[in-house]
Scaffold this motif. Structure first.
Motif, PDB file in Angstrom:
ATOM      1  N   LYS A  34       1.095  -0.883   0.190  1.00  0.00           N
ATOM      2  CA  LYS A  34       0.023   0.103   0.954  1.00  0.00           C
ATOM      3  C   LYS A  34       1.169   1.384   0.265  1.00  0.00           C
ATOM      4  CE  LYS A  34      -3.447  -2.386   2.893  1.00  0.00           C
ATOM      5  NZ  LYS A  34      -4.256  -2.669   4.403  1.00  0.00           N
ATOM      6  N   SER A  35       0.556   1.993  -1.127  1.00  0.00           N
ATOM      7  CA  SER A  35       1.264   3.213  -0.705  1.00  0.00           C
ATOM      8  C   SER A  35       0.604   4.481  -2.039  1.00  0.00           C
ATOM      9  CB  SER A  35       2.631   2.771  -2.021  1.00  0.00           C
ATOM     10  OG  SER A  35       2.921   2.419  -3.264  1.00  0.00           O
ATOM     11  N   ASN A  36       1.389   5.455  -2.073  1.00  0.00           N
ATOM     12  CA  ASN A  36       0.522   6.515  -2.573  1.00  0.00           C
ATOM     13  C   ASN A  36       1.300   6.086  -4.268  1.00  0.00           C
ATOM     14  OD1 ASN A  36      -0.693   8.724  -0.901  1.00  0.00           O
ATOM     15  ND2 ASN A  36       1.278   8.525  -0.508  1.00  0.00           N
ATOM     16  N   PRO A  37      -0.332   6.239  -5.064  1.00  0.00           N
ATOM     17  CA  PRO A  37       0.734   6.192  -6.911  1.00  0.00           C
ATOM     18  C   PRO A  37       1.718   6.985  -7.020  1.00  0.00           C
ATOM     19  CG  PRO A  37      -1.917   7.114  -6.115  1.00  0.00           C
ATOM     20  CD  PRO A  37      -1.569   7.440  -4.846  1.00  0.00           C
ATOM     21  N   ILE A  38       2.428   5.761  -7.763  1.00  0.00           N
ATOM     22  CA  ILE A  38       3.784   6.394  -8.564  1.00  0.00           C
ATOM     23  C   ILE A  38       3.536   6.702  -9.666  1.00  0.00           C
ATOM     24  CG2 ILE A  38       6.222   5.999  -8.673  1.00  0.00           C
ATOM     25  CD1 ILE A  38       6.077   4.441  -6.412  1.00  0.00           C
ATOM     26  N   LYS A  39       4.070   7.642  -9.977  1.00  0.00           N
ATOM     27  CA  LYS A  39       3.420   8.026 -11.618  1.00  0.00           C
ATOM     28  C   LYS A  39       4.816   7.797 -12.125  1.00  0.00           C
ATOM     29  CE  LYS A  39       2.654  11.216 -15.021  1.00  0.00           C
ATOM     30  NZ  LYS A  39       2.104  10.464 -15.834  1.00  0.00           N
ATOM     31  N   PHE A  40       4.814   7.296 -13.008  1.00  0.00           N
ATOM     32  CA  PHE A  40       5.906   6.641 -14.016  1.00  0.00           C
ATOM     33  C   PHE A  40       6.272   7.532 -15.408  1.00  0.00           C
ATOM     34  CE2 PHE A  40       5.535   3.123 -11.388  1.00  0.00           C
ATOM     35  CZ  PHE A  40       6.650   2.873 -11.579  1.00  0.00           C
ATOM     36  N   PHE A  41       7.294   8.799 -15.073  1.00  0.00           N
ATOM     37  CA  PHE A  41       7.626   9.343 -15.736  1.00  0.00           C
ATOM     38  C   PHE A  41       8.012   9.213 -17.202  1.00  0.00           C
ATOM     39  CE2 PHE A  41       6.520  12.346 -12.786  1.00  0.00           C
ATOM     40  CZ  PHE A  41       5.546  13.077 -13.134  1.00  0.00           C
ATOM     41  N   SER A  42       8.270   9.503 -18.599  1.00  0.00           N
ATOM     42  CA  SER A  42       8.325   8.833 -19.935  1.00  0.00           C
ATOM     43  C   SER A  42       9.843   9.903 -20.063  1.00  0.00           C
ATOM     44  CB  SER A  42       8.123   8.899 -21.105  1.00  0.00           C
ATOM     45  OG  SER A  42       8.041   9.890 -21.639  1.00  0.00           O
ATOM     46  N   PRO A  43      11.032   9.921 -20.532  1.00  0.00           N
ATOM     47  CA  PRO A  43      12.347  10.598 -20.752  1.00  0.00           C
ATOM     48  C   PRO A  43      11.858  11.330 -21.630  1.00  0.00           C
ATOM     49  CG  PRO A  43      12.829   8.506 -21.722  1.00  0.00           C
ATOM     50  CD  PRO A  43      11.355   8.171 -21.261  1.00  0.00           C
ATOM     51  N   ASP A  44      11.129  11.748 -22.686  1.00  0.00           N
ATOM     52  CA  ASP A  44      10.555  12.993 -23.672  1.00  0.00           C
ATOM     53  C   ASP A  44       9.754  13.627 -22.511  1.00  0.00           C
ATOM     54  OD1 ASP A  44      11.796  11.631 -25.350  1.00  0.00           O
ATOM     55  OD2 ASP A  44       9.645  11.328 -26.291  1.00  0.00           O
ATOM     56  N   GLN A  45       9.105  13.461 -21.626  1.00  0.00           N
ATOM     57  CA  GLN A  45       8.023  14.427 -20.336  1.00  0.00           C
ATOM     58  C   GLN A  45       8.855  14.758 -19.217  1.00  0.00           C
ATOM     59  OE1 GLN A  45       5.418  10.965 -18.585  1.00  0.00           O
ATOM     60  NE2 GLN A  45       3.413  12.494 -19.733  1.00  0.00           N
TER      61      GLN A  45
END
Length: 355
Positions: A34-45
């Motif tokens: 259980k954790s807060n959502p972790i957003k995965f960014f792309s290198p371009d972002q």
């Protein structure tokens, strides 16, 4: 040549998958899934958010830091781990991301937005503010130092008590905190955090991490990590708040020739009865000396530091330390009578030693 490029690309994709799998393991282990959502960014972002890493923040060192923004976040703080990562360093990175996702709701931690693992240099993305500063005691007056100390104690107490298993930071150092535009201290970098198994009070580790100034004997000699590991380190932080970081290291260097251990040296240092001798001269200069009503607060602060280090009475928990510091803060507004005399007879009056 084309086959070589494809081979490198496949190897890199495999490495990213392994890091992602390790992160998932850390989230499951640390957060019980259980954790807060972790957003995965792309290198371009990340490139777009940082304007191709042009918005550097040189005042924040150790890692490369950048300010940034995107359509959902007008201000971002981005940490770039620009070095070749070993397997061990990948583990530490994943631990940092996992625990950051757990503590992001508390005000005394940098709030994690997400990360980017599939770029050449791993990146962590935090909520930003108008300004972040490194903690530099030279620019902090006495009253601000008390507030910063309370922020730090609150963060550590949260790590110790907010989860089924306590987390011990174990590498506490003045460099582990950033100040935001409102002067609120925020803890970051949880890569060396360890959790204590349920039902236990300590855990043994094979690797030592941290700066020697802040390490207690049980940790140095036997690799034993407990909540007291953080309490001891915090006591050293408090001592530096009183006497000044640079002066602390200058005096310590002078005493190293006598080959005294840290605890013996600290004990001699704080035995000096006069606060105007102990206290940071730069801080006193800004204050114009120590006002009478501040003597008691400084003595209470120093007494609490002694207890954290183990030089006086029972070692308190971080929760008790945070309570005492809040009480010392409150006394700032309430301790002076209309005549200007303090209403506190001694430092012990504002101690929570019975907690």
């Amino acid at each position: 040549m084309e086959w070589w490029k494809k081979k490198k690309a496949r190897a890199y994709e495999k490495k990213v998958r392994l890091i992602g799998a390790k992160l998932l393991e850390e989230v499951i282990e640390c957060c019980d899934g259980k954790s807060n959502p972790i957003k995965f960014f792309s290198p371009d972002q990340i490139l777009e958010a940082t304007d191709y890493f042009s918005n550097s923040l040189p005042e924040l060192d150790y890692y490369e830091w950048y300010s940034g923004k995107n359509e959902k976040h007008p201000m971002l703080l981005i940490k770039r781990c620009s070095r070749e990562y070993t397997y061990r360093e990948e583990e530490l990175l994943c631990r940092d991301i996992a625990i950051s996702s757990m503590v992001s709701g508390q005000k005394n931690f940098l709030k994690l937005v997400g990360c980017c693992l599939d770029s050449q240099d791993p990146v962590m993305v935090y909520h930003g503010v108008k300004k972040h500063y490194k903690l530099d005691l030279r620019g902090q007056p006495w009253i601000r130092r008390i507030k910063i100390a309370e922020d730090i104690a609150t963060a550590l107490a949260y790590l110790h008590t907010a989860f089924p298993r306590p987390f011990v930071y174990r590498t506490l150092d003045l460099q582990d905190f950033l100040l935001d535009e409102d002067g609120v201290a925020k803890l970051w970098d949880f890569s060396c955090c360890v959790s204590i198994p349920e039902g236990e009070t300590f855990v043994e580790v094979d690797d030592l991490a941290g700066t020697c100034d802040y390490l207690d004997h049980n940790y140095i000699l036997d690799g034993i990590v407990s909540e007291k590991t953080d309490v001891f380190a915090f006591g050293i932080v408090m001592l530096k708040f009183i006497i000044g970081d640079r002066r602390f290291h200058k005096l310590l260097k002078e005493e190293e020739e006598e080959e005294e251990d840290l605890l013996t040296w600290v004990s001699k240092l704080v035995d000096e009865p006069r606060m105007d001798v102990i206290a940071d001269s730069m801080m006193l200069q800004e204050m114009g000396g120590i006002p009478k009503q501040e003597i008691c607060r400084m003595e209470a602060f120093l007494m609490l530091s002694k207890r954290c280090i183990g030089l006086r009475g029972e070692v308190p928990t971080m929760t008790e330390v945070a309570k005492e510091l809040r009480m010392i803060q409150r006394s700032i507004a309430s301790s002076s009578s209309p005549s200007g005399e303090t209403q506190l007879d001694s430092a012990q009056d504002i101690s929570f030693s019975s907690c």
